[in-house]
Write an enzyme that holds these catalytic residues in place. Structure first.
Site, short mmCIF file in Angstrom:
data_model
loop_
_atom_site.label_atom_id
_atom_site.label_comp_id
_atom_site.label_asym_id
_atom_site.label_seq_id
_atom_site.Cartn_x
_atom_site.Cartn_y
_atom_site.Cartn_z
N ARG A 232 24.71 70.11 38.91
CA ARG A 232 23.35 70.80 39.54
C ARG A 232 23.77 71.04 41.11
NH1 ARG A 232 22.77 73.18 35.75
NH2 ARG A 232 20.67 73.25 34.24
N GLU A 261 21.33 79.89 43.94
CA GLU A 261 22.25 80.76 43.11
C GLU A 261 21.91 82.07 42.95
OE1 GLU A 261 23.22 78.27 39.60
OE2 GLU A 261 23.96 76.71 40.60
N HIS A 283 28.39 79.25 38.58
CA HIS A 283 27.64 78.51 37.39
C HIS A 283 28.08 78.98 35.98
CE1 HIS A 283 23.62 76.38 36.59
NE2 HIS A 283 24.33 76.11 35.54
C1 MLT Z 1 22.63 73.98 31.38
O1 MLT Z 1 21.95 73.31 31.79
O2 MLT Z 1 22.97 73.54 30.12
C2 MLT Z 1 23.72 74.41 32.08
O3 MLT Z 1 23.62 74.37 33.54
C3 MLT Z 1 24.00 76.08 31.92
C4 MLT Z 1 22.89 76.76 32.27
O4 MLT Z 1 21.88 76.35 32.97
O5 MLT Z 1 22.49 77.90 31.56
#
Ligand code: MLT
Length: 551
Positions: A232, A261, A283
């Site tokens: 993160r 983001e 991401h």
């Molecule tokens: C998650 O939290 O699983 C990953 O960062 C992927 C997302 O956020 O979609």
């Protein structure tokens, strides 16, 4: 003369239950893999808006949806959750919960689920890809890992295969598992940072992990070291990281996540993304076809179960229920809910008014037989709260569930003590697999199975039906369904006929009748009481008028 000593009119759902005739609606305001959505579209109306919705658009349309499935772009705020009057659950098709206000969901009784494992491999692979993109000759180098959860462990196993030395810190790391995976555990960051050639973080973004690495930490690292972030944005202080790269305290970074983001124009995040010592991706940690299929199947199958009326087995804001326990509990959920509704309608009016004897009452819910061995009876607790408040709340109890039952009980001053009677003389399930007893606490004025007020209800499950077997001091056997009239009267000739004539005059048809007898001789003077149970088809409007009058 027909003068019942006391009278109560109890309304219960009929066999078809509470379900609304409408098809339930699910909103998907992001691109979610169709594999999971296909599970839902046969039974529910699935409204996919892959282009996304603004915050205002979401608040405007959420009131007509029962389920919401999001990835990372939709912010499920307290405002969205309170606007979602019909909303029963939110599914996050990923791991992280940072875009969902789980506390507000709990308050609103909205179940939140995620996919805890669906994209672990993808995130670990992306970490490997970023590391290889920032440097070559990684064999025999040391990788530092902060966070040894599912992703951290997967990353470690992959890098062992690349011949790297692994040094890690993690508040919940198991020394045995770490040893098995070839990971050395460091005592803390101060031991880890000066010796590693690469550093990767795999923690959620929490108050304790925000800015976990700042200037002081980057200065402790070797100057050729490189850092990675597929977790993160915010776990590295972005301004400090930019300085560390500019000043050469570290050699490079592989970044998949940022504090904004896409990075806001002119922000530190944008400067990092454009930095020539940074390899960055937008991401993409979970963005493989396989991972998206996994998370979609994972959350959609949970949504299918829950919207069908089942219990959550792995919700973020509800206790975990194992499938075996779930199967045992399911029939009793209905029984306990009906017992709660019966309590409020039969006993509470005597307490004078809307929930007068429910709010502030201390209950004991006793499980005997098989049920006494089930450790997690949370769904039964929730069912009791739902039943108790269903007839005195505007929503009919539909907003009470396993997620918010404790909060609602606390709010209304309802105290429920669950008692698991194991063996001995208390194991009184007798002919039934399990027996459930609801009683007011023995400290109460009218309390206890043997108390004169007899505020006690007992029931069991047989086949697909739930039965009430005791109401106060009276032994009975009836299905709490439809409209039930309960009369206490003297055991004298002509009483039953009188009741039937009186009801007939008002167009009320008696479908089932039972005379329930006292458990034991009444010691209180003038004759013996009988409990007369009449299950009748009362004109709905009249019944409702009567229920309103009594409340
Ligand atoms: C998650 O939290 O699983 C990953 O960062 C992927 C997302 O956020 O979609």
């Amino acid at each position: 003369m027909l003068t019942p000593r006391s009278f109560s009119l109890c309304l219960f759902p009929t066999a078809s239950g509470y379900s609304s005739p409408d098809r339930l609606r699910i909103l998907v305001p992001e691109k979610v893999s169709p594999d999971g959505l296909a599970l839902l579209s046969a039974e529910f109306d699935v409204d996919s808006r892959p282009g996304g919705l603004s915050a205002d658009e979401l608040i405007a349309c959420i009131p007509s949806y029962h389920g919401l499935i999001v990835r990372s772009e939709t912010r499920v705020t307290a405002a969205v959750l309170s606007a979602g009057r019909k909303l029963r659950m939110v599914a996050r098709a990923a791991v992280g919960m940072d875009n969902i206000d789980v506390g507000a969901a709990t308050k609103n009784g909205v179940i939140v689920v995620n996919s805890p494992a669906g994209n672990i491999v993808a995130a670990a692979e992306h970490t490997v890809a970023l590391l290889l993109a920032t440097a070559r000759n990684v064999g025999r180098k040391t990788l530092g890992i902060i966070g040894l959860g599912k992703v951290g462990m997967k990353v470690a196993r992959m890098f062992v295969g690349l011949g790297m030395q692994l040094l890690a810190v993690g508040p919940y790391a198991s020394p045995a598992l770490a040893k098995q995976a070839g990971i050395e555990l460091a005592a803390g960051l101060a031991d880890l940072l000066p010796v590693v050639d690469f550093l990767t973080i795999h923690t959620p973004l929490l108050a304790s992990t925000l800015d976990l690495l700042g200037e002081a930490e980057f200065r402790q690292m070797k100057s050729p070291a490189r850092v990675l972030n597929v977790a993160r944005g915010g776990v590295y202080n972005e301004a400090a990281l930019l300085r560390a790269l500019d000043q050469g305290w570290i050699a490079g970074a592989g970044l998949d996540v940022f504090t904004t983001e896409p990075p806001e124009k002119g922000s530190v995040a944008a400067q990092l993304a454009a930095h020539d010592k940074v390899v960055c991706t937008p991401h993409l940690g979970a963005s493989t076809a396989e991972a998206q299929e996994n998370v979609s199947l994972d959350v959609c199958s949970q949504m299918l179960t829950i919207l069908r009326g089942g219990l959550p087995t792995a919700a973020v804001n509800a206790p975990l229920i194992l499938p075996g326990e779930y199967r045992k509990l399911q029939p009793y959920v209905k029984l306990v809910e009906r017992m709660g509704a019966l309590y409020t309608q039969h006993y509470a009016p005597a307490g004078g008014g809307r929930g007068g004897m429910v709010g502030g009452t201390k209950f004991e819910l006793v499980y005997e037989g098989e049920l006494s061995g089930v450790s997690n009876t949370r769904p039964l607790f929730a069912a009791l709260v739902k039943g108790l408040v269903s007839v005195i709340s505007d929503s009919g109890g539909r907003d009470v569930n396993i997620v918010n039952a404790t909060l609602i009980a606390k709010d209304k001053g309802i105290v429920i003590n669950e008692i698991h009677e194991h063996g001995g003389s208390g194991d009184g399930a007798g002919a039934y697999a399990s027996l459930v007893t609801l009683r007011t606490r023995s400290t109460s004025r009218l309390a206890g199975s043997g108390g004169r007020g007899g505020q006690m209800i007992q029931g069991y499950v047989s086949g697909k039906n739930v039965y009430i077997s005791k109401l106060g001091r009276f032994t009975a056997s009836f299905i709490p369904e439809g409209t039930l009239v309960i009369l206490h009267n003297y055991d004298e000739p002509g009483k039953i006929g009188g009741v039937s004539v009186a009801l007939g005059k008002h167009g009320i048809n008696i479908r089932f009748m039972q005379v329930a007898s006292l458990e034991e001789e009444d010691e209180e003077g003038d004759g013996r009481w009988i409990l007369l149970l009449l299950v009748s088809r009362v004109c709905r409007r009249e019944a409702e008028t009567e229920a309103r009058r009594r409340s």
